[in-house]
Design an enzyme around this catalytic site. Sequence first.
Site, PDB file in Angstrom:
ATOM      1  N   CYS A 138       0.863  -1.189   0.000  1.00 29.14           N
ATOM      2  CA  CYS A 138       0.000   0.000   0.000  1.00 29.14           C
ATOM      3  C   CYS A 138       0.899   1.237   0.000  1.00 29.14           C
ATOM      4  O   CYS A 138       2.093   1.137  -0.321  1.00 29.14           O
ATOM      5  CB  CYS A 138      -0.980  -0.028   1.177  1.00 29.14           C
ATOM      6  SG  CYS A 138      -0.209   0.006   2.805  1.00 29.14           S
ATOM      7  N   ARG A 148      -3.377  -0.656   5.438  1.00 31.07           N
ATOM      8  CA  ARG A 148      -3.979  -1.730   4.640  1.00 31.07           C
ATOM      9  C   ARG A 148      -3.068  -2.930   4.423  1.00 31.07           C
ATOM     10  O   ARG A 148      -3.494  -4.077   4.622  1.00 31.07           O
ATOM     11  CB  ARG A 148      -4.412  -1.178   3.265  1.00 31.07           C
ATOM     12  CG  ARG A 148      -5.539  -0.179   3.336  1.00 31.07           C
ATOM     13  CD  ARG A 148      -5.670   0.595   2.042  1.00 31.07           C
ATOM     14  NE  ARG A 148      -4.498   1.426   1.791  1.00 31.07           N
ATOM     15  CZ  ARG A 148      -4.257   2.097   0.684  1.00 31.07           C
ATOM     16  NH1 ARG A 148      -5.117   2.004  -0.316  1.00 31.07           N
ATOM     17  NH2 ARG A 148      -3.193   2.854   0.555  1.00 31.07           N
ATOM     18  N   ASP A 161      -8.640   3.394   1.893  1.00 30.93           N
ATOM     19  CA  ASP A 161      -7.552   3.621   2.846  1.00 30.93           C
ATOM     20  C   ASP A 161      -8.108   4.188   4.156  1.00 30.93           C
ATOM     21  O   ASP A 161      -8.560   5.340   4.199  1.00 30.93           O
ATOM     22  CB  ASP A 161      -6.556   4.616   2.217  1.00 30.93           C
ATOM     23  CG  ASP A 161      -5.281   4.709   3.027  1.00 30.93           C
ATOM     24  OD1 ASP A 161      -5.280   4.269   4.198  1.00 30.93           O
ATOM     25  OD2 ASP A 161      -4.286   5.220   2.486  1.00 30.93           O
TER      26      ASP A 161
END
Length: 187
Positions: A40, A46, A156
Site C-alpha cells: 500500500c 492496509r 484507505d
Amino acid sequence: MNTIYGELVSSFNKNPRHEDFFYDFGERKRMQPIKILFVCLGNICRSPMAEYLMREKIKQAHLQDNIFTASAGTSGWHDGEGMHCGTADILDQHKIASNDFVSRKVRSKDWADFDYLIAMDNENLRDLEKLFGHHPEKLFQITALCPDLGIDHIPDPWFTKNFNQTYELLDACCDALLDKIKQEHRL
Ligand code: 4NP
C-alpha cells in the site's frame, strides 16, 4: 518414464514456469514457500492488515510451511514504525496476532524475492509497475480477485477512518487469493 515424473514434464512443457521445478516429485510439495508481498502507500494500515489476515487464513488452512506473507509501502514515509493502532485493534478484535511488525518501503529486490506483489489500489499498482513493469500474473490489485464486491480498490482507513470496512473487504479478497494460490500451486 514414471507417471508422476511424466505428468510433471508434460505440464512443464505446456506451461514452462521455473516454479514447477521447485516441487518435490514424491509429495508434490514446494520446497521453497510461495511468497506474497502486500503493498500500500504507507505500509501501516492496509498492507499490514492484509499481511496478518492472510497469514491467519494460511495457518487455518495448515499451509504455513508453504506460503509466506509480508508487506511494504511505496512511500517509505513510516519506515521503522509499527502498524497504525486502528489496524492493530481490528486484527485484535478478530483474534489475529500482529506482533513483530516493522513498516518498510518497497525495494527493488522485492521483485526477485516474491512470487506475488499485491496492490491495494490503482495508485499502488501504477507505482509498482513503474518500478517493475506490467506483469499482471504476478503484480495486480487484490480487488481484481473479487469483482462481485463492486469496488475496484481497498479504501484507505488513514483517510476514511473506517478500519472495519477495510477489514471486511480484505477478508473476502484474501479468501479469493488463497483459493487462487492453492489452485495455481496445487496445494
Ligand atoms: P496505508 O495508509 O497506505 O494503508 O498504510 C496510509 C498511511 C499513512 C499515510 C497515507 C496512507 N500518510 O499520508 O502518512
